[in-house]
Design an enzyme around this catalytic site. Sequence first.
Site, PDB file in Angstrom:
ATOM      1  N   LYS A 113       7.931 -15.486  17.606  1.00 28.20           N
ATOM      2  CA  LYS A 113       7.456 -15.712  18.973  1.00 28.20           C
ATOM      3  C   LYS A 113       8.568 -15.521  20.016  1.00 28.20           C
ATOM      4  CE  LYS A 113       3.313 -16.419  17.512  1.00 28.20           C
ATOM      5  NZ  LYS A 113       3.322 -17.001  16.232  1.00 28.20           N
TER       6      LYS A 113
HETATM    7  C1  LIG Z   1      -2.598 -16.718  18.730  1.00 26.19           C
HETATM    8  C2  LIG Z   1      -1.945 -17.687  17.801  1.00 26.19           C
HETATM    9  N1  LIG Z   1      -2.402 -18.945  17.758  1.00 26.19           N
HETATM   10  C3  LIG Z   1      -1.852 -19.874  16.950  1.00 26.19           C
HETATM   11  C4  LIG Z   1      -0.801 -19.553  16.128  1.00 26.19           C
HETATM   12  C5  LIG Z   1      -0.267 -20.603  15.213  1.00 26.19           C
HETATM   13  O1  LIG Z   1       1.051 -20.898  15.456  1.00 26.19           O
HETATM   14  P1  LIG Z   1       1.996 -21.482  14.283  1.00 26.19           P
HETATM   15  O2  LIG Z   1       2.278 -20.352  13.343  1.00 26.19           O
HETATM   16  O3  LIG Z   1       3.206 -21.951  15.017  1.00 26.19           O
HETATM   17  O4  LIG Z   1       1.243 -22.587  13.638  1.00 26.19           O
HETATM   18  C6  LIG Z   1      -0.264 -18.268  16.156  1.00 26.19           C
HETATM   19  C7  LIG Z   1       0.892 -17.922  15.303  1.00 26.19           C
HETATM   20  O5  LIG Z   1       0.954 -17.019  14.565  1.00 26.19           O
HETATM   21  C8  LIG Z   1      -0.858 -17.293  16.993  1.00 26.19           C
HETATM   22  O6  LIG Z   1      -0.409 -16.045  17.030  1.00 26.19           O
END
Ligand SMILES: Cc1ncc(COP(=O)(O)O)c(C=O)c1O
Length: 406
Positions: free
Chosen positions: A185
């Site tokens: 990210k």
């Molecule tokens: C659009 C979106 N929402 C939620 C997430 C979830 O984040 P995390 O991987 O930090 O749990 C991601 C991560 O890949 C994402 O791209």
Amino acid sequence: MPNKDLNNPIKYLGNELDYIKKVLQSESWSATGGNWNQELEKAFARKIGTRFGVALNSGTSTLHAAIEAAGVKPGDEVISPTITVMMDTTATLHANAVPVYVDVDPETFTISPKDLERKITSKTKVIITVGIYGLSPDMDPIMKLAKKHDIVVIEDNAQCFMNTYKGRIAGTIGHMSSYSFENTKHISCGEGGIILTDNEKYAEMVRKVGGHGFKNLKAEEGRIRLNADIFQNPDYKRHDELGWNYRLNEFSAAIALAQLERGEELVNMRIKSARLFIDVMADTDYLIPQKVPEGYTNSYYTLGVLYKGEESIGVSWSEFRKAYVEAGGDGIYGAWSVPYLEPMMTERKYVKRCPWVYEKIYYEPGLCPAAEHIQKQLMQFKTNYRDMKLAEMKADILRKVIKKFS
Ligand SMILES: Cc1ncc(COP(=O)(O)O)c(C=O)c1O
């Protein structure tokens, strides 16, 4: 062939190492006592422009905590789009709520307000809008519908940072906004996330859901051990909500803070990289970048592109990817399956969580035709280059591959 002298310089060029040392030397490595989560929360909220920030340990735990904070009950409906990751669905299921899927605009790949309107029922309690590949959806009609039907809007901005919609920064439009600090990210500390909101009640509840339901957690206060005389007393009752442990450790918070300090630089490098590739694609009629409507900006988590080469030049998606990778380009990612066609959903693994809610819930192919169609064509090009020379070199490789197929 790729130039071996060029590589992707490490991410940690700012204060990361210095801050980690300070955490190591401090009393508390947990958000229950340390100051780094506090600092990160304040700085992130200030940067985007909200009153409160609550840092948690992933962009999925933030979504789950936000859904719970919105007051969703078992059997309530939570709407999410279909060009997105699985986690909008899993967060919904963890709240024993029913995922309702909305189709996307085939040019921006974001949630379609028209289909959204059709899917709202008296059970709809939350709409999750996803800023996909760095671009927010058309938020005005969504917020209008939400107001009319008394629905809480959670912006899932895991893939966004500092992009704008009609002059407003993503994260300031919905009632809550969720970010991820996972490794890929814009702002990263390996794993982590944050909820931003102007609403004190939501902020406090997100903190409680993510922090074991400790009663002394407040919208602006994640430290629970501040008053030892009270906290150590055997008569003290601690928990007034059902919570999970979604806390972000202090090391991760410190790294995320150091990354945030270079936030503009990090996002600008992605935007510059994306532009290099978009320029190259302008020479084709079969690599069509995500449309950025007038009045929007894109923070380009990745460069999302519709691949139409099968029809235009008779080269399949996989053949094109292979040619680019063999020429020295970086791996092109496809889009994730639409969530309801993942085996976890088709095999109905969620039913056991709450049979009386899910017994009669089925999802079938064809539910969101536009998303199912474009999902197979989508390509995600890497944008997180930290050396523009490297990005230029990769864009040049793409130019050569395009020429080869012309
Ligand atoms: C659009 C979106 N929402 C939620 C997430 C979830 O984040 P995390 O991987 O930090 O749990 C991601 C991560 O890949 C994402 O791209």
